[in-house]
Scaffold this motif. Sequence first.
Motif, PDB file in Angstrom:
ATOM      1  N   GLU A   1       0.823  -1.210   0.000  1.00  0.00           N
ATOM      2  CA  GLU A   1       0.000   0.000   0.000  1.00  0.00           C
ATOM      3  C   GLU A   1       0.859   1.263   0.000  1.00  0.00           C
ATOM      4  OE1 GLU A   1      -3.263  -0.158   2.917  1.00  0.00           O
ATOM      5  OE2 GLU A   1      -2.705  -2.266   3.178  1.00  0.00           O
ATOM      6  N   GLY A   2       2.111   1.136  -0.407  1.00  0.00           N
ATOM      7  CA  GLY A   2       3.063   2.234  -0.339  1.00  0.00           C
ATOM      8  C   GLY A   2       2.648   3.490  -1.075  1.00  0.00           C
ATOM      9  N   LYS A   3       2.100   3.352  -2.258  1.00  0.00           N
ATOM     10  CA  LYS A   3       1.690   4.541  -3.042  1.00  0.00           C
ATOM     11  C   LYS A   3       0.591   5.311  -2.305  1.00  0.00           C
ATOM     12  CE  LYS A   3       4.200   4.235  -6.804  1.00  0.00           C
ATOM     13  NZ  LYS A   3       5.302   5.150  -6.984  1.00  0.00           N
ATOM     14  N   GLU A   4      -0.373   4.568  -1.746  1.00  0.00           N
ATOM     15  CA  GLU A   4      -1.447   5.224  -0.995  1.00  0.00           C
ATOM     16  C   GLU A   4      -0.900   5.881   0.262  1.00  0.00           C
ATOM     17  OE1 GLU A   4      -1.714   1.944  -2.062  1.00  0.00           O
ATOM     18  OE2 GLU A   4      -2.983   2.415  -3.781  1.00  0.00           O
ATOM     19  N   MET A   5       0.058   5.217   0.902  1.00  0.00           N
ATOM     20  CA  MET A   5       0.669   5.782   2.106  1.00  0.00           C
ATOM     21  C   MET A   5       1.410   7.069   1.775  1.00  0.00           C
ATOM     22  SD  MET A   5       1.964   2.222   3.803  1.00  0.00           S
ATOM     23  CE  MET A   5       2.758   2.927   5.234  1.00  0.00           C
ATOM     24  N   GLU A   6       2.111   7.065   0.652  1.00  0.00           N
ATOM     25  CA  GLU A   6       2.842   8.258   0.210  1.00  0.00           C
ATOM     26  C   GLU A   6       1.876   9.422  -0.002  1.00  0.00           C
ATOM     27  OE1 GLU A   6       5.937   9.360  -3.384  1.00  0.00           O
ATOM     28  OE2 GLU A   6       5.721   7.267  -2.770  1.00  0.00           O
ATOM     29  N   LYS A   7       0.748   9.161  -0.637  1.00  0.00           N
ATOM     30  CA  LYS A   7      -0.259  10.202  -0.856  1.00  0.00           C
ATOM     31  C   LYS A   7      -0.826  10.701   0.467  1.00  0.00           C
ATOM     32  CE  LYS A   7      -1.696   8.415  -5.339  1.00  0.00           C
ATOM     33  NZ  LYS A   7      -2.726   7.641  -6.050  1.00  0.00           N
ATOM     34  N   ALA A   8      -1.065   9.788   1.389  1.00  0.00           N
ATOM     35  CA  ALA A   8      -1.609  10.169   2.700  1.00  0.00           C
ATOM     36  C   ALA A   8      -0.626  11.053   3.463  1.00  0.00           C
ATOM     37  CB  ALA A   8      -1.947   8.918   3.505  1.00  0.00           C
ATOM     38  N   ILE A   9       0.646  10.718   3.409  1.00  0.00           N
ATOM     39  CA  ILE A   9       1.672  11.511   4.097  1.00  0.00           C
ATOM     40  C   ILE A   9       1.706  12.925   3.529  1.00  0.00           C
ATOM     41  CG2 ILE A   9       4.173  11.757   4.400  1.00  0.00           C
ATOM     42  CD1 ILE A   9       4.211   8.611   4.590  1.00  0.00           C
ATOM     43  N   THR A  10       1.607  13.035   2.216  1.00  0.00           N
ATOM     44  CA  THR A  10       1.587  14.344   1.575  1.00  0.00           C
ATOM     45  C   THR A  10       0.344  15.127   2.001  1.00  0.00           C
ATOM     46  OG1 THR A  10       2.837  13.472  -0.289  1.00  0.00           O
ATOM     47  CG2 THR A  10       1.703  15.547  -0.647  1.00  0.00           C
ATOM     48  N   LYS A  11      -0.803  14.454   2.057  1.00  0.00           N
ATOM     49  CA  LYS A  11      -2.045  15.119   2.486  1.00  0.00           C
ATOM     50  C   LYS A  11      -1.979  15.596   3.931  1.00  0.00           C
ATOM     51  CE  LYS A  11      -5.401  13.055  -0.623  1.00  0.00           C
ATOM     52  NZ  LYS A  11      -6.553  12.161  -0.752  1.00  0.00           N
ATOM     53  N   LEU A  12      -1.204  14.902   4.751  1.00  0.00           N
ATOM     54  CA  LEU A  12      -1.044  15.321   6.146  1.00  0.00           C
ATOM     55  C   LEU A  12      -0.217  16.597   6.275  1.00  0.00           C
ATOM     56  CD1 LEU A  12      -0.453  11.873   7.869  1.00  0.00           C
ATOM     57  CD2 LEU A  12      -2.389  13.419   8.230  1.00  0.00           C
ATOM     58  N   GLY A  13       0.452  16.985   5.178  1.00  0.00           N
ATOM     59  CA  GLY A  13       1.201  18.239   5.193  1.00  0.00           C
ATOM     60  C   GLY A  13       2.707  18.094   5.124  1.00  0.00           C
ATOM     61  N   CYS A  14       3.191  16.895   4.879  1.00  0.00           N
ATOM     62  CA  CYS A  14       4.634  16.700   4.764  1.00  0.00           C
ATOM     63  C   CYS A  14       5.078  17.165   3.372  1.00  0.00           C
ATOM     64  CB  CYS A  14       4.976  15.228   4.987  1.00  0.00           C
ATOM     65  SG  CYS A  14       6.695  14.951   5.404  1.00  0.00           S
ATOM     66  N   ASN A  15       6.044  18.088   3.327  1.00  0.00           N
ATOM     67  CA  ASN A  15       6.504  18.637   2.053  1.00  0.00           C
ATOM     68  C   ASN A  15       7.056  17.572   1.118  1.00  0.00           C
ATOM     69  OD1 ASN A  15       5.820  21.225   2.841  1.00  0.00           O
ATOM     70  ND2 ASN A  15       7.826  21.627   3.718  1.00  0.00           N
ATOM     71  N   ALA A  16       7.829  16.660   1.660  1.00  0.00           N
ATOM     72  CA  ALA A  16       8.354  15.530   0.892  1.00  0.00           C
ATOM     73  C   ALA A  16       7.793  14.270   1.550  1.00  0.00           C
ATOM     74  CB  ALA A  16       9.876  15.521   0.935  1.00  0.00           C
ATOM     75  N   PRO A  17       7.352  13.304   0.756  1.00  0.00           N
ATOM     76  CA  PRO A  17       6.732  12.132   1.368  1.00  0.00           C
ATOM     77  C   PRO A  17       7.679  11.296   2.226  1.00  0.00           C
ATOM     78  CG  PRO A  17       6.893  11.860  -1.019  1.00  0.00           C
ATOM     79  CD  PRO A  17       7.331  13.250  -0.702  1.00  0.00           C
ATOM     80  N   VAL A  18       8.966  11.355   1.951  1.00  0.00           N
ATOM     81  CA  VAL A  18       9.947  10.642   2.790  1.00  0.00           C
ATOM     82  C   VAL A  18      11.191  11.492   2.955  1.00  0.00           C
ATOM     83  CG1 VAL A  18       9.166   8.317   2.248  1.00  0.00           C
ATOM     84  CG2 VAL A  18      10.924   9.345   0.819  1.00  0.00           C
ATOM     85  N   PRO A  19      11.852  11.432   4.083  1.00  0.00           N
ATOM     86  CA  PRO A  19      11.354  10.797   5.287  1.00  0.00           C
ATOM     87  C   PRO A  19      10.222  11.607   5.892  1.00  0.00           C
ATOM     88  CG  PRO A  19      13.373  11.973   5.786  1.00  0.00           C
ATOM     89  CD  PRO A  19      13.150  12.081   4.301  1.00  0.00           C
ATOM     90  N   ALA A  20       9.227  10.907   6.428  1.00  0.00           N
ATOM     91  CA  ALA A  20       8.138  11.551   7.164  1.00  0.00           C
ATOM     92  C   ALA A  20       8.319  11.147   8.620  1.00  0.00           C
ATOM     93  CB  ALA A  20       6.788  11.119   6.626  1.00  0.00           C
ATOM     94  N   VAL A  21       8.615  12.110   9.463  1.00  0.00           N
ATOM     95  CA  VAL A  21       8.955  11.849  10.859  1.00  0.00           C
ATOM     96  C   VAL A  21       7.775  12.194  11.761  1.00  0.00           C
ATOM     97  CG1 VAL A  21      10.524  12.464  12.738  1.00  0.00           C
ATOM     98  CG2 VAL A  21      11.392  12.304  10.395  1.00  0.00           C
ATOM     99  N   PHE A  22       7.408  11.228  12.599  1.00  0.00           N
ATOM    100  CA  PHE A  22       6.362  11.415  13.595  1.00  0.00           C
ATOM    101  C   PHE A  22       6.994  11.231  14.969  1.00  0.00           C
ATOM    102  CE2 PHE A  22       4.036  10.432   9.821  1.00  0.00           C
ATOM    103  CZ  PHE A  22       2.780  11.018   9.952  1.00  0.00           C
ATOM    104  N   ILE A  23       6.737  12.187  15.846  1.00  0.00           N
ATOM    105  CA  ILE A  23       7.209  12.092  17.232  1.00  0.00           C
ATOM    106  C   ILE A  23       5.983  12.237  18.119  1.00  0.00           C
ATOM    107  CG2 ILE A  23       8.652  13.114  19.028  1.00  0.00           C
ATOM    108  CD1 ILE A  23      10.509  14.142  16.789  1.00  0.00           C
ATOM    109  N   GLY A  24       5.773  11.236  18.962  1.00  0.00           N
ATOM    110  CA  GLY A  24       4.600  11.256  19.822  1.00  0.00           C
ATOM    111  C   GLY A  24       3.299  11.251  19.046  1.00  0.00           C
ATOM    112  N   GLY A  25       3.295  10.600  17.881  1.00  0.00           N
ATOM    113  CA  GLY A  25       2.094  10.520  17.060  1.00  0.00           C
ATOM    114  C   GLY A  25       1.802  11.760  16.241  1.00  0.00           C
ATOM    115  N   ARG A  26       2.645  12.766  16.345  1.00  0.00           N
ATOM    116  CA  ARG A  26       2.448  14.044  15.632  1.00  0.00           C
ATOM    117  C   ARG A  26       3.456  14.163  14.498  1.00  0.00           C
ATOM    118  NH1 ARG A  26       5.279  18.004  17.204  1.00  0.00           N
ATOM    119  NH2 ARG A  26       5.091  19.921  16.050  1.00  0.00           N
TER     120      ARG A  26
END
Length: 99
Positions: free
Chosen positions: A48-73
């Motif tokens: 499901e990587g492509k969908e995950m990449e799109k979701a990360i971008t929709k969450l506001g991450c400028n680049a889909p990777v690396p997407a860093v979450f600390i404490g769920g944020r």
Amino acid sequence: MEKVMRLATEKGVVIFTKSSCCLCYAVNILFREVGVYPVIHEIDKDPEGKEMEKAITKLGCNAPVPAVFIGGRLVGSTNEVMSLHLSGSLVPLLRPYQI
């Protein structure tokens, strides 16, 4: 987006990466050097990587990777992590997750 959020909140520090991404590797090494061992999810190895990449971008991450979450944020990608590190704000965020 549900899968990304579920995985992002599994542990205190989670990084979504791609196996061939050198910036992902650099962020992972930075965290390890300050005593944090993040959970790594390589989205290029997930069916499901492509969908995950799109979701990360929709969450506001400028680049889909690396997407860093600390404490769920979502903290962001390399630029945000390095800015926090250079300003001295990264280690305090990571302190609860240091080994």
